[in-house]
Design a protein around this motif. Structure first.
Motif, PDB file in Angstrom:
ATOM      1  N   ARG A   1       0.862  -1.177   0.000  1.00 53.19           N
ATOM      2  CA  ARG A   1       0.000   0.000   0.000  1.00 53.19           C
ATOM      3  C   ARG A   1       0.904   1.234   0.000  1.00 53.19           C
ATOM      4  N   PRO A   2       0.524   2.250  -0.785  1.00 54.07           N
ATOM      5  CA  PRO A   2       1.369   3.446  -0.856  1.00 54.07           C
ATOM      6  C   PRO A   2       1.431   4.163   0.490  1.00 54.07           C
TER       7      PRO A   2
ATOM      8  N   ALA B   1       0.986  13.008   2.873  1.00 54.36           N
ATOM      9  CA  ALA B   1       0.296  13.801   1.859  1.00 54.36           C
ATOM     10  C   ALA B   1      -1.163  14.003   2.221  1.00 54.36           C
ATOM     11  N   ARG B   2      -1.805  12.922   2.692  1.00 55.10           N
ATOM     12  CA  ARG B   2      -3.218  13.021   3.089  1.00 55.10           C
ATOM     13  C   ARG B   2      -3.390  14.083   4.167  1.00 55.10           C
ATOM     14  N   GLU B   3      -2.523  13.999   5.213  1.00 56.86           N
ATOM     15  CA  GLU B   3      -2.690  14.895   6.348  1.00 56.86           C
ATOM     16  C   GLU B   3      -2.423  16.349   5.967  1.00 56.86           C
ATOM     17  N   SER B   4      -1.619  16.547   4.936  1.00 58.11           N
ATOM     18  CA  SER B   4      -1.342  17.936   4.564  1.00 58.11           C
ATOM     19  C   SER B   4      -2.270  18.400   3.442  1.00 58.11           C
ATOM     20  N   GLY B   5      -3.272  17.570   3.110  1.00 59.62           N
ATOM     21  CA  GLY B   5      -4.310  18.010   2.191  1.00 59.62           C
ATOM     22  C   GLY B   5      -3.954  17.912   0.718  1.00 59.62           C
ATOM     23  N   LEU B   6      -2.935  17.136   0.358  1.00 60.52           N
ATOM     24  CA  LEU B   6      -2.635  16.947  -1.070  1.00 60.52           C
ATOM     25  C   LEU B   6      -3.685  16.018  -1.668  1.00 60.52           C
TER      26      LEU B   6
ATOM     27  N   GLY C   1      -5.855   5.407  -3.633  1.00 60.15           N
ATOM     28  CA  GLY C   1      -4.757   5.764  -2.736  1.00 60.15           C
ATOM     29  C   GLY C   1      -3.558   6.222  -3.538  1.00 60.15           C
ATOM     30  N   GLY C   2      -2.527   6.663  -2.833  1.00 66.21           N
ATOM     31  CA  GLY C   2      -1.339   7.175  -3.509  1.00 66.21           C
ATOM     32  C   GLY C   2      -1.459   8.661  -3.746  1.00 66.21           C
ATOM     33  N   ILE C   3      -0.312   9.337  -3.772  1.00 64.92           N
ATOM     34  CA  ILE C   3      -0.300  10.789  -3.959  1.00 64.92           C
ATOM     35  C   ILE C   3      -0.526  11.069  -5.439  1.00 64.92           C
ATOM     36  N   ALA C   4      -1.618  11.773  -5.743  1.00 67.20           N
ATOM     37  CA  ALA C   4      -1.935  12.014  -7.152  1.00 67.20           C
ATOM     38  C   ALA C   4      -0.871  12.903  -7.789  1.00 67.20           C
ATOM     39  N   ILE C   5      -0.353  12.473  -8.946  1.00 63.75           N
ATOM     40  CA  ILE C   5       0.667  13.276  -9.642  1.00 63.75           C
ATOM     41  C   ILE C   5       0.246  13.532 -11.082  1.00 63.75           C
ATOM     42  N   ASP C   6       0.829  14.600 -11.649  1.00 64.88           N
ATOM     43  CA  ASP C   6       0.592  14.892 -13.069  1.00 64.88           C
ATOM     44  C   ASP C   6       1.728  14.290 -13.902  1.00 64.88           C
ATOM     45  N   ASP C   7       1.777  14.644 -15.187  1.00 63.59           N
ATOM     46  CA  ASP C   7       2.775  14.042 -16.075  1.00 63.59           C
ATOM     47  C   ASP C   7       4.203  14.451 -15.734  1.00 63.59           C
TER      48      ASP C   7
ATOM     49  N   ALA D   1       3.301   7.247  -5.378  1.00 64.92           N
ATOM     50  CA  ALA D   1       2.624   8.161  -6.295  1.00 64.92           C
ATOM     51  C   ALA D   1       1.542   7.438  -7.091  1.00 64.92           C
ATOM     52  N   SER D   2       0.522   8.198  -7.456  1.00 62.73           N
ATOM     53  CA  SER D   2      -0.565   7.643  -8.251  1.00 62.73           C
ATOM     54  C   SER D   2      -0.755   8.515  -9.493  1.00 62.73           C
ATOM     55  N   TRP D   3      -0.565   7.915 -10.653  1.00 64.74           N
ATOM     56  CA  TRP D   3      -0.698   8.654 -11.922  1.00 64.74           C
ATOM     57  C   TRP D   3      -1.916   8.116 -12.649  1.00 64.74           C
ATOM     58  N   ASN D   4      -2.856   8.952 -12.990  1.00 57.83           N
ATOM     59  CA  ASN D   4      -4.114   8.500 -13.602  1.00 57.83           C
ATOM     60  C   ASN D   4      -4.760   7.390 -12.785  1.00 57.83           C
ATOM     61  N   ASP D   5      -4.707   7.534 -11.476  1.00 60.03           N
ATOM     62  CA  ASP D   5      -5.273   6.545 -10.551  1.00 60.03           C
ATOM     63  C   ASP D   5      -4.600   5.182 -10.650  1.00 60.03           C
ATOM     64  N   GLU D   6      -3.384   5.166 -11.154  1.00 55.75           N
ATOM     65  CA  GLU D   6      -2.658   3.911 -11.278  1.00 55.75           C
ATOM     66  C   GLU D   6      -1.387   4.007 -10.439  1.00 55.75           C
ATOM     67  N   MET D   7      -1.033   2.904  -9.765  1.00 54.14           N
ATOM     68  CA  MET D   7       0.225   2.904  -9.015  1.00 54.14           C
ATOM     69  C   MET D   7       1.148   1.838  -9.581  1.00 54.14           C
ATOM     70  N   PHE D   8       2.435   2.032  -9.370  1.00 56.67           N
ATOM     71  CA  PHE D   8       3.417   1.188 -10.047  1.00 56.67           C
ATOM     72  C   PHE D   8       4.370   0.586  -9.018  1.00 56.67           C
ATOM     73  N   GLY D   9       4.247  -0.709  -8.832  1.00 53.70           N
ATOM     74  CA  GLY D   9       5.067  -1.373  -7.813  1.00 53.70           C
ATOM     75  C   GLY D   9       6.384  -1.898  -8.355  1.00 53.70           C
ATOM     76  N   LEU D  10       6.846  -1.361  -9.444  1.00 55.27           N
ATOM     77  CA  LEU D  10       8.132  -1.790  -9.997  1.00 55.27           C
ATOM     78  C   LEU D  10       9.114  -0.635  -9.907  1.00 55.27           C
TER      79      LEU D  10
END
Lengths: 854, 133
Positions: free
Chosen positions: A247-248, A253-258, A264-270, A286-295
């Motif tokens: 789990r990310p 990030a959640r507590e600081s309102g990002l 889940g995961g901190i939403a990021i842009d490109d 990090a979460s990009w387009n609601d996707e997370m990458f465990g590699l």
């Protein structure tokens, strides 16, 4: 930005460290670039290789796994704080507060907090001996518990879970895998592949339980724990490891309102930016387009992109990641490429299933059959590189795509990728983002072995899955540069050492003249002659100073002694296992005294005598032989010593008789000639006083037998030996060493130690295990027989030399005079003699030479 | 050994050194029998205090050069491996592996280093070397 830009990186895992490396790559002098970089790591040690964490169980240490070059974090402008946990972010004040209350200001914040193992909400999950599998500390705790345990369960049958199961099995535990889903590796593998994988893993002695939901862990009757499942069946075990996904770590990030991703995961842009543009998030958090990458590869990608963006370089953007994976789980190849499950609309698939050898292969192609969308490979993943590149680069499929996965028949060539068809932009190593073009540049700059390519491009140094493809590309590039992949030994033989070895074996060639006449040209040279001498000796083990072999021998073998800078020789009698009697020591002392030799105890636990002139050698050896000594082959590319600790005979910690085994091994392999020298070590317990893990062959006693380590080295480039097999009986140990050494002798280049050979071995340790332990090439019996031939034909070279008048006559300084070389002169230092310097020779301060020849 | 020393002082009949034309300065000396040099190896001869390496190559072709290896400072060239580089016969020093051309005495890796070469002949199974005083 301020005059000084303060960059704060939270997290010193693989991705966080990679980001800092990228930063340093852009600005080697951070201080000059007015950058103040602070890195927080909550673990007690800096970044290490989590991808290869399981190698910790096969002997790698925390230092081996470290990703940080010594001194890296000591650069001006760079601060690394370990054991430092960030507890909150104040985005308005631009500060991060640590758990110890310290507050750190930032201009730009990079969150690389990674992930935590997911532990299902099972009652009793906090009981003792319940672990997760993430950090080196976790592994240390597992190892400690494993010593007391008889059985172990891994909760989770994914990629990490199966790796973890291997570790438990290697610890000798009765191992179970409990998986919630109906099959193993549900994310990467389809139903049929899961079946094959399961039967493969079960045949290795691991019990697999699928569709099992654990509801509680309570006290067991026959073991520490009882795991109770939803259907009230149960399983008892001494230890439990949770490896049910990750789990990310997004709580900061959640507590600081990002903004947070849907799953889940901190939403990021490109550009890897969070919703606050002064804060980046990279890696598993990090979460990009609601996707997370465990590699690790996508994490590295984000790190590169974030770093570029930080310096206003907007040329690269994150566009998702290729989640293709290839790995070897307990010796079973498992790979998936692209759309492995065939979810694309209208796609078609081809399947191949071999239930006998347990191989399953599937490819998914587009509706029109023109491009490859995905693949699953179980049991054999040789085609992974080809299929991955075809899918990634949308290369046109061959007319009959099924032949891509069908076994080759009747010698027909399989449709390959044709690496020349790959674009330069094709990323071959996704872990380190190395393109085909970069390999080409490295070759153009002179790299022409896979070891060199790894060193200068970093390709293949993370997961290693791309090494076969990178090798193919390297060879193709070399050909293109007119370097004509030429591994010819020298101008006299258009063959590699390996090919010459094969020729000598198959054609039963016994002399250099015959080899040269049939397969070479010219007179030979100081490269091919010693190589041929070594190969002939490895195969037939004839006396190396026979008339037709003597002229081939290198400096040291030529007079059965190590030639020193002044042309004198050193004399080293064998002391198997480092064991020597008082009488033996006295004899050596007397001989050294009589001939005026300098004596020193060597690193290989024996006595070296220096300063003998060539005409003294036969007399010295005659006396040594009379005292019961044999040649120590200190001069040969051959077995040197088997170092041992004192073992269970005397030592209160010893588990087994290491000296006894060392003596036996040294006597078995003495006189064996090889591409380079070979050193052994045998330790009587895991305290490892013989330093066996720094040797070509290392043996360590365990409660259940002997562990065999191979390909270690001290010297110029130290390398830890790797565990080849565990808990062997003495008989099996010797068989495995026979096979290992003969396979090395058969395939190595000239003057290639086992460590370099191993680094360049395609397929790496797994391949070596396949050949030596699993007898994948069906060579085992042949290799053992070849070794037995060498053992049976052993002779003490020095005994043969001093008893043959013809040979003995060669040992003189001058063909027409009995005098010695007067250029060899000694002076006294620390109560012994040493070679005189040219100045000392001028001033005639030297001491007389004792006992010439009678 | 005794036998050798005798031969060196009393050359066998055939082509005694006296038959060498007088205009060529230096003296010929018989050093050893051909059999004393194993095929494709070298020996060192001590001639008037000078160490000379003599090599017996394919078809009993003989070469003689200085035994002293200037790159290591040791007297060792007779113990090197012989062969050819690009067809040119060479010996490789056993210490740091510099190659010296047997015909010219030139060091392959360092053309500024030049060893002396000596005329050498095979006469009736004996090896003769000519040195200047």
């Amino acid at each position: 930005m301020n005059e000084h830009t303060r960059i704060l990186v939270v997290g010193n895992g693989m991705v966080g460290h990679y980001f800092v490396q990228e930063l340093v790559k852009r600005h080697p002098d951070l201080a000059a670039a007015k950058l103040e970089v602070t890195v927080l790591g909550e673990e007690p040690r800096p970044a290490y290789d989590r991808v290869h964490l399981s190698s910790f169980f096969s002997g790698s240490t925390a230092e081996d796994l470290s990703l940080v070059e010594p001194g890296f974090y000591d650069k001006p402008g760079l601060t690394l704080r370990l054991n430092a946990r960030a507890s909150s972010i104040d985005r308005i004040k631009h500060t991060v507060t640590l758990s110890d209350g310290t507050s750190l200001p930032y201009d730009k914040l990079v969150l690389a907090t990674g992930s935590v193992p997911f532990v299902p909400g099972v009652i009793g999950r906090d009981r003792e001996n319940c672990f997760v599998y993430r950090t080196i500390e976790d592994l240390e705790a597992m190892t400690a518990a494993g010593i007391q345990a008889k059985s172990g369960v891994v909760v989770g049958g994914g990629l990490l879970g199966l790796e973890c199961a291997k570790a438990l099995r290697d610890m000798g535990l009765d191992t179970h895998v409990v998986e919630f889903a109906p099959r193993l590796m549900a994310v990467q593998v389809d139903e049929a592949g899961g079946q094959v994988l399961r039967s493969k893993i079960e045949s290795l002695g691991v019990h697999v339980h699928t569709s099992r939901n654990t509801t509680a862990i309570v006290d067991g009757a026959t073991a520490r724990h009882r795991m109770v499942f939803f259907d009230e069946t149960w399983l008892e075990t001494d230890m439990i490891v949770f490896s049910a996904g990750i789990r990310p770590r997004d709580e900061l990030a959640r507590e600081s309102g990002l903004a947070i991703g849907a799953r889940g995961g901190i939403a990021i842009d490109d550009f890897s930016r969070s919703s606050d543009h002064d804060i980046y998030a990279i890696g598993e958090c990090a979460s990009w387009n609601d996707e997370m990458f465990g590699l690790v590869a996508p994490g590295y990608d984000m790190a590169r992109i974030a770093c570029a963006h930080l310096f206003d370089d907007h040329s690269t953007t994150f566009q998702g990641a290729d989640m293709s994976t290839k790995l070897k789980l307990m010796g079973v190849d498992v790979a998936s490429v692209g759309d492995a499950h065939g979810k694309t609309h209208g796609c078609r698939s081809f399947h191949y299933l071999d239930e006998l050898r347990q191989i399953y292969k599937k490819i998914v192609v587009s509706e029109d059959g023109k491009t490859l969308l995905g693949a699953v490979l179980i049991g054999n993943a040789d085609e992974f590189g080809t299929l991955q590149q075809m899918a990634l680069n949308a290369m046109p499929l061959p007319e009959n795509p099924e032949f891509l996965i069908l076994p080759a028949s009747d010698g027909k060539e399989k449709p390959g990728l044709g690496v020349d068809a790959l674009p330069d932009s094709a990323v071959l190593c996704s872990c380190n983002n190395v393109s085909k073009g970069a390999i080409g540049e490295a070759v153009a700059a002179g790299a022409c072995s896979i070891g060199e390519i790894k060193a200068c491009t970093k390709a293949g140094t993370a997961c290693g899955g791309c090494v076969p493809l990178v090798t193919q590309v390297m060879k193709a590039e070399m050909r293109k540069h007119g370097m004509a992949v030429n591994n010819h030994l020298c101008e006299h033989f258009p063959y590699s050492r390996q090919e010459l070895y094969h020729i000598v074996r198959v054609e039963q060639i016994r002399t250099f003249d015959e080899l040269l006449a049939k397969h070479g040209k010219g007179l030979g040279c100081d490269i091919c002659k010693p190589t041929a001498a070594s190969v002939l000796a490895s195969c037939w083990n004839d006396f190396i100073l026979k008339k037709d072999l003597a002229s081939l021998q290198d400096s040291n073998d030529y007079f059965l002694g190590n030639i020193q800078k002044d042309g004198s020789y050193s004399v080293v009698p064998r002391m198997p296992g480092g064991e020597v009697t008082p009488d033996g020591l006295i004899a050596i002392g007397n001989i050294a005294k009589k001939y005026g030799l300098y004596t020193k105890v060597t690193g290989g636990a024996r006595v070296d005598m220096f300063g003998a002139r060539v005409e003294q050698l036969p007399n010295i050896w005659e006396e040594l032989i009379a005292a019961g000594f044999e040649s120590g082959h200190a001069y040969g590319k051959s077995l040197r010593t088997v170092k041992s600790c004192v073992g269970s005979t005397w030592c209160r910690y010893g588990v087994d008789d290491s000296v006894g085994l060392a003596v036996e091994l040294e006597n078995r392999y003495k006189g064996l000639r090889a591409p380079h020298k070979i050193k052994f070590g045998v330790s009587g317990c895991t305290r490892e006083c013989a330093e066996a893990q720094g040797k070509d062959v290392g043996v360590i006693a365990t409660e259940n037998g002997w562990n065999l380590y191979v390909c270690g080295n001290g010297g110029m480039k130290p390398r830890h030996a790797e565990l080849l097999a565990s808990d062997l009986s003495k008989e099996d140990l010797i068989r495995m060493i026979d096979r290992f050494l003969m396979f090395y002798i058969r395939t190595a280049d000239r003057l290639q130690r086992t460590s370099t050979w191993r680094d360049n071995l395609e397929g790496g340790l797994d391949y070596l295990k396949d050949v030596v332990i699993n007898d994948y090439l069906d060579l085992g019996a042949e290799l053992e027989a070849q070794m037995q031939h060498v053992v049976d034909n052993y002779q003490d070279e020095w005994k043969t030399a001093v008893t043959d008048p013809e040979v003995r006559k060669r040992f003189r300084s001058f063909v027409n005079s009995m005098t010695g070389d007067t250029n060899i002169m000694f002076v006294k230092e620390r109560e012994q003699m040493r070679p005189a310097t040219p100045e000392e020779k001028q001033q005639a301060k030297t001491i007389p030479i004792l006992a010439l020849v009678e | 050994m005794n036998q050798l020393q005798q031969t060196a002082t009393s050359p066998t009949a055939g082509n005694p050194p006296m038959s060498v034309p007088a205009e060529q300065a230096g003296t010929w000396q018989a050093v050893c029998s051909l059999e004393d040099i194993w095929p494709n190896t070298g020996v060192c001869a001590l001639i008037n205090g000078r160490q000379i390496a003599i090599f017996r190559m394919k078809s009993d072709v003989l070469y003689a050069i200085d035994n002293h290896d200037p790159h290591s400072g040791a007297n060792v060239l007779s113990r090197g491996i012989v062969g050819d580089l690009g067809g040119e016969p060479v010996v490789a020093s056993p210490i740091y592996k510099h190659h010296y051309q047997l015909r010219t005495g030139e060091c392959v890796e360092d053309a500024s280093t030049q060893l002396n070469t000596y005329p050498v002949q095979l006469r009736d199974g004996m090896v003769w070397v000519k040195t200047t005083a």
